[in-house]
Design an enzyme around this catalytic site. Structure first.
Site, PDB file in Angstrom:
ATOM      1  N   ASP A  75      -5.511   7.859 -11.459  1.00 23.78           N
ATOM      2  CA  ASP A  75      -5.931   6.473 -11.671  1.00 23.78           C
ATOM      3  C   ASP A  75      -5.975   5.723 -10.354  1.00 23.78           C
ATOM      4  OD1 ASP A  75      -3.312   5.594 -11.003  1.00 23.78           O
ATOM      5  OD2 ASP A  75      -2.672   5.882 -13.058  1.00 23.78           O
ATOM      6  N   HIS A  98       0.818  -1.207   0.000  1.00 26.61           N
ATOM      7  CA  HIS A  98       0.000   0.000   0.000  1.00 26.61           C
ATOM      8  C   HIS A  98       0.857   1.264   0.000  1.00 26.61           C
ATOM      9  CE1 HIS A  98      -3.824   2.023   0.790  1.00 26.61           C
ATOM     10  NE2 HIS A  98      -3.140   2.843   1.553  1.00 26.61           N
ATOM     11  N   ASP A 155      -0.674  15.165   5.497  1.00 25.50           N
ATOM     12  CA  ASP A 155      -1.697  14.516   6.304  1.00 25.50           C
ATOM     13  C   ASP A 155      -1.180  13.179   6.812  1.00 25.50           C
ATOM     14  OD1 ASP A 155      -1.901  13.545   3.510  1.00 25.50           O
ATOM     15  OD2 ASP A 155      -3.427  12.249   4.368  1.00 25.50           O
ATOM     16  N   GLU A 192      -3.722   4.533  12.765  1.00 29.62           N
ATOM     17  CA  GLU A 192      -4.261   5.267  11.620  1.00 29.62           C
ATOM     18  C   GLU A 192      -5.476   6.081  12.032  1.00 29.62           C
ATOM     19  OE1 GLU A 192      -4.696   2.940   8.053  1.00 29.62           O
ATOM     20  OE2 GLU A 192      -2.575   2.447   7.992  1.00 29.62           O
ATOM     21  N   HIS A 242     -10.402   2.553  -0.731  1.00 31.35           N
ATOM     22  CA  HIS A 242     -10.567   2.094   0.650  1.00 31.35           C
ATOM     23  C   HIS A 242     -11.343   0.785   0.613  1.00 31.35           C
ATOM     24  CE1 HIS A 242     -10.130   4.027   4.848  1.00 31.35           C
ATOM     25  NE2 HIS A 242      -8.971   3.760   4.319  1.00 31.35           N
ATOM     26  N   TYR A 297       4.291   0.625  -3.114  1.00 28.27           N
ATOM     27  CA  TYR A 297       4.038   0.330  -4.537  1.00 28.27           C
ATOM     28  C   TYR A 297       5.090  -0.638  -5.095  1.00 28.27           C
ATOM     29  CZ  TYR A 297       0.838   4.272  -4.241  1.00 28.27           C
ATOM     30  OH  TYR A 297      -0.180   5.100  -3.886  1.00 28.27           O
ATOM     31  N   GLU A 300      -8.413   7.569  -4.474  1.00 27.45           N
ATOM     32  CA  GLU A 300      -7.775   6.574  -3.622  1.00 27.45           C
ATOM     33  C   GLU A 300      -8.780   5.512  -3.210  1.00 27.45           C
ATOM     34  OE1 GLU A 300      -4.167   7.565  -1.157  1.00 27.45           O
ATOM     35  OE2 GLU A 300      -5.762   7.651   0.314  1.00 27.45           O
ATOM     36  N   GLN A 309      -7.863   9.030  12.388  1.00 26.34           N
ATOM     37  CA  GLN A 309      -8.153   9.944  11.282  1.00 26.34           C
ATOM     38  C   GLN A 309      -8.020  11.405  11.694  1.00 26.34           C
ATOM     39  OE1 GLN A 309      -9.451   8.532   7.979  1.00 26.34           O
ATOM     40  NE2 GLN A 309      -8.019   7.205   9.038  1.00 26.34           N
TER      41      GLN A 309
END
Lengths: 229, 729
Positions: B489, B45, B264, B308, B91, B48, B89, B310
């Site tokens: 993309d 993730h 972020d 993670e 999820h 890449y 993106e 938010q």
């Protein structure tokens, strides 16, 4: 005419109403941060749509206790016109400035679409630009717009002509098929007893520009400018 | 005894070779915290590692590109001093496990990628793919994902203006939730993550850190099995209210001259944000984890670095500006903490309770992540279906009715009415058109946005499918009158360790590259989601393309609704009756066979430019691209949108069988209505564009060759009833 738009944390239609007011007033409304209870004297106070405080307790419940709302309530009681749209209506109801409460939509889903409203009366500063009984097209965008008031309250509203708008069909038919959220008597907006405070779920500020798909909301702002200038 | 056992290494998703590289980089055995950091940084993730080799082959440059891939989002020049910043993106994994929160935080994450660069988000788009309608989980997932997308986007007050929803059995165990945000910034006020200035404070703002989402990036890099539900604790919980405050606070802070760099905290949270900032500036960083605002008691450094949670941002401030940033964050009731400083050590040093608990080199970890050239095999060719080999529909109108009432062709109104698509007061084309369009606030320019992919084409022929996905966005933007500028993309595929899946990936990239080059339509950002497999069964290859285009004059917006009665319908582009992998074959014949349609990229560009020139000149009264369901579906859409009928006539010179002519999915085509057909046709001829008159607008019904007349009301009812009925059943 001077107008103020109160900005709460989580308001998100503050700019939209600012644009609509600017268009009709020809001047800038004042944007007032909710912590600033000491704002200028104005002819109209607007409470915009959005999700103040995330709607996390009950829609509008926390904003109703915001410092600025004490001042808004005091001024409303002195007769200053107040317009609350969507979350603004919820804040007005939680503040007790208009009767009733807004519950979760009967369909349990967020609803965003244009629908039709019947203008109940045009002898108000908010609606003089419409004809009484006129059908207008205005969008809604809410999750909690299901208007409720106890039976006595409902009777009082109806007897005193405090219903401002009802959801209806394109032909003006007020029925269950044209009720998007389960509101009692298809009520989309109500006045306080004095008629200087209007709370409504639909968003007139979203249809004041032909490029956005219609201009039926514009007459409300023009009515206010005509009455308050 | 060693703290790090082979089991622990395996639990962190690192293989033997990767762990050997860890040991080499560290020069010693890592502790658990350090291992955890390697694990997330080197997850598929974040790194890449399987896709990098191929992504590099995509065209990413052009005069309109301000910043391409490598930043949080792509940045393009849209004139008058403005830039559009956008990215899509996925999820997918979290949304399958916990649909509401998975989808909601997907929207939240992509919003942050965009506003961290200095842009105010002005439009959201989402591409959703679910399993077959009859699968026991599908309805629950649709309902949760749609509510989650709406719950987040509606609250932050960014309109959701376009998207797609598709059902297919290949997504039964792996749904796709791809979210895209488009933001608007001043072209000279773009913020990046490039840290600089030894001694500058590293500042944490936003929500507190909790134990949610630990190892989310690692989960997104593995296949699912029957125990996937047990992964629910790795799904984060979204707080759109805090996000709204964070947007306003960050944009306000960006107006002051205080920020060096901003990033972020997305996947892999504090770890990846601090690494990315330090590594892009070739700096070191020292963090004091005691200062991290914490939501729960007794959090360990491991948990803090891998959480993670938010709605968090990391900012490098200019020296002495802390008080300004703090005052703005306090105004918005957000946490603010100085948690570290930049150093010149080129290492990340983590301190906790006065001790160094982690010490890692930055560049080797960020840049020497494994890169694989995974073995791949090309997808075998599919045999074409000839138009004359498909039996003619007994009644083309009945066939159309079946088609537009089918799960994949039915109206998505039920979905987009749950999204606030009008907030911000600039939506001039709402969902339901070819592309969503928002005005650039205060100007008469507008941005058009669309997302498209036809996975069944990609499955049959990845190269053609990849090109088609790009071309379809080009066409959708063109149909509203926008000049297509660039794409993002979102590559959703199965397990890249299987050569046939890797072959799909390689093929799709090849097709996308060809199309981007031919159309001057570069890729400026993107995201890869691999391992979309459950128990060894992969999804269809799904390279979702998000396209952004510009209308210099918003008044020229073209729509799918017919302009007036008795106008001429002209079909632009060549019709050969390609039925291979068409929805007609799937829905009416129950066959998923044949090859994907060819995209003639030269014709695509020529036809697109011609259509745009006609729209700019105000010579079209309506325009719609032809895609799924071909000409018949397009004319039905236009009739439904306008409440006006039409009569379609096959030209006498056309030798294609009627069914294939009506339902074929040849590419590069548009259906338009015009008041003056003669001048339109002559202009087309001059431009070398194929165009033919195929009917007239008017009346209350739609009449097709080989069929009867169906009322527009019945068409609408058929098209709009499937989804609400399904969800209510």
């Amino acid at each position: 005419m001077k107008a103020a738009v109160i900005v709460f944390p989580g308001s998100n239609c503050d700019r939209d109403i600012q644009v609509a007011l600017r268009q009709s007033m020809g001047s800038e409304p004042q944007m007032v941060w909710h912590k600033d209870a000491d704002f200028d004297s104005v002819d109209l106070i607007c409470l915009p749509g959005g999700f103040s405080y995330g709607d996390y307790l009950r829609c509008g419940a926390m904003s109703a206790k915001s410092p600025v709302m004490k001042e808004v309530i005091a001024r409303a009681n002195k007769g200053v016109p107040v317009l609350g749209i969507c979350n603004g209506f919820q804040i007005l109801a939680e503040s007790g400035l208009v009767p009733g409460a807004l519950m979760r939509n009967a369909g349990l889903k967020f609803v965003c679409r244009d629908l039709h409203l019947k203008v109940e009366r045009n002898d108000s500063i908010f609606t003089s630009g419409y004809a009484a009984g006129q059908t207008i097209r205005i969008p809604v965008a809410h999750h909690d717009g299901n208007y409720f008031v106890d039976s006595e309250g409902l009777k009082a509203l109806e007897d005193n002509n405090q219903v401002a708008f009802r959801y209806c069909g394109a032909d003006g038919t007020v029925d269950l098929a044209n009720n998007p959220n389960g509101s009692l008597n298809n009520i989309a907006g109500v006045y306080n007893a004095k008629g200087n405070v209007l709370g409504m779920m639909p968003h007139p500020e979203r249809l004041c520009d032909a490029a956005l798909g219609g201009t039926d909301g514009r007459a409300m702002f023009e009515s206010l400018v005509a009455a308050l200038s | 005894m060693s703290e790090i056992t082979p089991e622990i290494v395996a639990e962190h998703g690192l293989n033997k070779e990767e762990y050997a590289l860890v040991l080499e980089i560290m020069g010693r055995e890592p502790n658990l915290l350090e291992l955890g950091i390697f694990s997330v940084m080197w997850s598929e993730h974040c790194s890449y590692k399987s896709s990098k080799k191929w992504l590099k082959t995509l065209p990413t440059e052009g005069p309109q590109v301000i910043m391409g891939p490598g930043e949080n989002a792509g940045v393009i020049d849209i004139g008058e001093g403005y830039a559009a910043i956008f990215k899509m993106e996925s999820h997918n994994h979290p949304s399958f496990i916990e649909p509401y929160q998975g989808a909601a935080t997907g929207v939240g994450g992509i919003l942050r990628d965009v506003f961290t660069m200095g842009a105010r988000p002005i439009a959201n788009v989402n591409a959703l793919r679910f399993g077959e309608p009859d699968h026991p989980k599908t309805k629950h997932l649709v309902s949760g994902v749609v509510a989650g997308v709406g719950g987040y986007g509606n609250c932050v007050g960014v309109p959701t203006i376009a998207g797609e929803v598709e059902f297919d059995p290949s997504y039964n165990g792996n749904i796709l939730v791809n979210a895209m945000t488009v933001g608007l910034a001043r072209a000279d006020r773009i913020f990046t993550a490039q840290a600089s200035g030894v001694g500058n404070p590293v500042v944490y703002v936003g929500s507190k850190t909790g134990r949610d989402g630990i190892h989310g990036a690692t989960m997104a890099s593995a296949e699912f099995d029957d125990d996937s539900d047990e992964k629910r604790p790795t799904v984060q919980v979204g707080d759109p209210f805090t996000e709204k405050l964070l947007i306003e606070a960050c944009l306000e802070l960006m107006q002051t001259d205080t920020i060096v760099a901003i990033q972020d905290m997305g996947a892999a949270g504090l770890t990846s944000s601090s690494f990315e900032m330090a590594s892009s500036g070739d700096m070191g960083v020292e963090l004091n984890l005691d200062q991290v605002p914490q939501r729960e008691d007794d959090m360990t450094p491991y948990e803090m670095m891998l959480s993670e949670s938010q709605e968090r941002m990391l900012i490098i401030l200019k020296p002495g500006k802390e008080h300004i940033a703090k005052a703005i964050m306090e105004k918005w009731d957000l946490d603010f903490a100085v948690i570290g400083t930049l150093t010149d050590s080129k290492r990340m040093v983590l301190k906790f309770h006065g001790e160094v608990v982690g010490d890692l080199p930055i560049k080797p970890l960020a840049h020497h992540s494994p890169e694989y050239d995974r073995p791949w095999v090309p997808t075998p060719d599919s045999k074409d279906v000839k138009p004359e080999d498909v039996k003619e529909a007994a009644d083309t109108t009945a066939a159309l009715k079946t088609l537009i009432g089918s799960p994949n062709m039915s109206s998505r109104r039920w979905v987009w009415e749950q999204y606030d698509h009008m907030v911000m007061g600039d939506t001039i084309q709402r969902p339901g058109g070819d592309a969503g369009v928002v005005r650039i606030h205060g100007t008469n320019r507008a941005l058009a946005v669309t997302s498209d992919c036809t996975p069944r084409y990609c499955l049959a022929n990845p190269v053609r499918g990849g090109a088609q996905a790009v071309a379809e966005t080009y066409r959708n933007l063109t149909s509203v009158g926008a000049k297509p500028l660039a794409i993002t993309d979102n590559m959703n595929f199965g397990n890249p360790e299987r050569p046939e899946i890797m072959g799909q990936f390689v093929g799709c990239i090849e097709g996308m590259r060809d199309a981007c080059l031919a159309l001057d339509y570069p890729v400026v950002s993107g995201n890869v989601s691999l391992y979309n497999e459950t128990n060894g069964k992969g999804i269809m290859p799904t390279p979702v393309i998000g396209g952004v285009g510009l209308l210099e004059n918003a008044d020229r917006l073209a729509t799918v609704a017919f302009g007036a009665e008795n106008e001429t319908l002209v079909l632009v582009g060549e019709s050969k009756g390609h039925l291979g992998r068409s929805v007609y074959m799937d829905v009416l014949e129950g066959k998923r066979e044949g090859n994907a349609p060819v995209v003639d990229l030269a014709a695509e560009r020529r036809n697109g430019e011609f259509i745009r020139s006609r729209i700019e000149a105000g010579l079209l009264t309506s325009c719609h691209d032809l895609s799924d369901g071909g000409l018949a579906a397009a004319v039905a859409d236009m009739a439904i949108a306008s409440g006006m009928g039409a009569t379609v006539t096959k030209p006498a010179t056309c030798s294609v069988p009627t069914t294939a002519w009506l339902f074929g999915e040849d590419q590069g085509r548009y259906l338009v209505s015009v008041a003056d057909a003669e001048s339109f046709l002559s202009a087309a001829k001059q431009a070398g564009v194929s165009a033919e008159v195929i009917g007239r607008t008017g009346g209350q019904g739609l009449t097709l060759p080989g069929g009867s007349t169906i009322s527009v009301a019945e068409l609408r009812e058929t098209n709009e009833s499937w989804l609400p009925n399904y969800m209510a059943s």
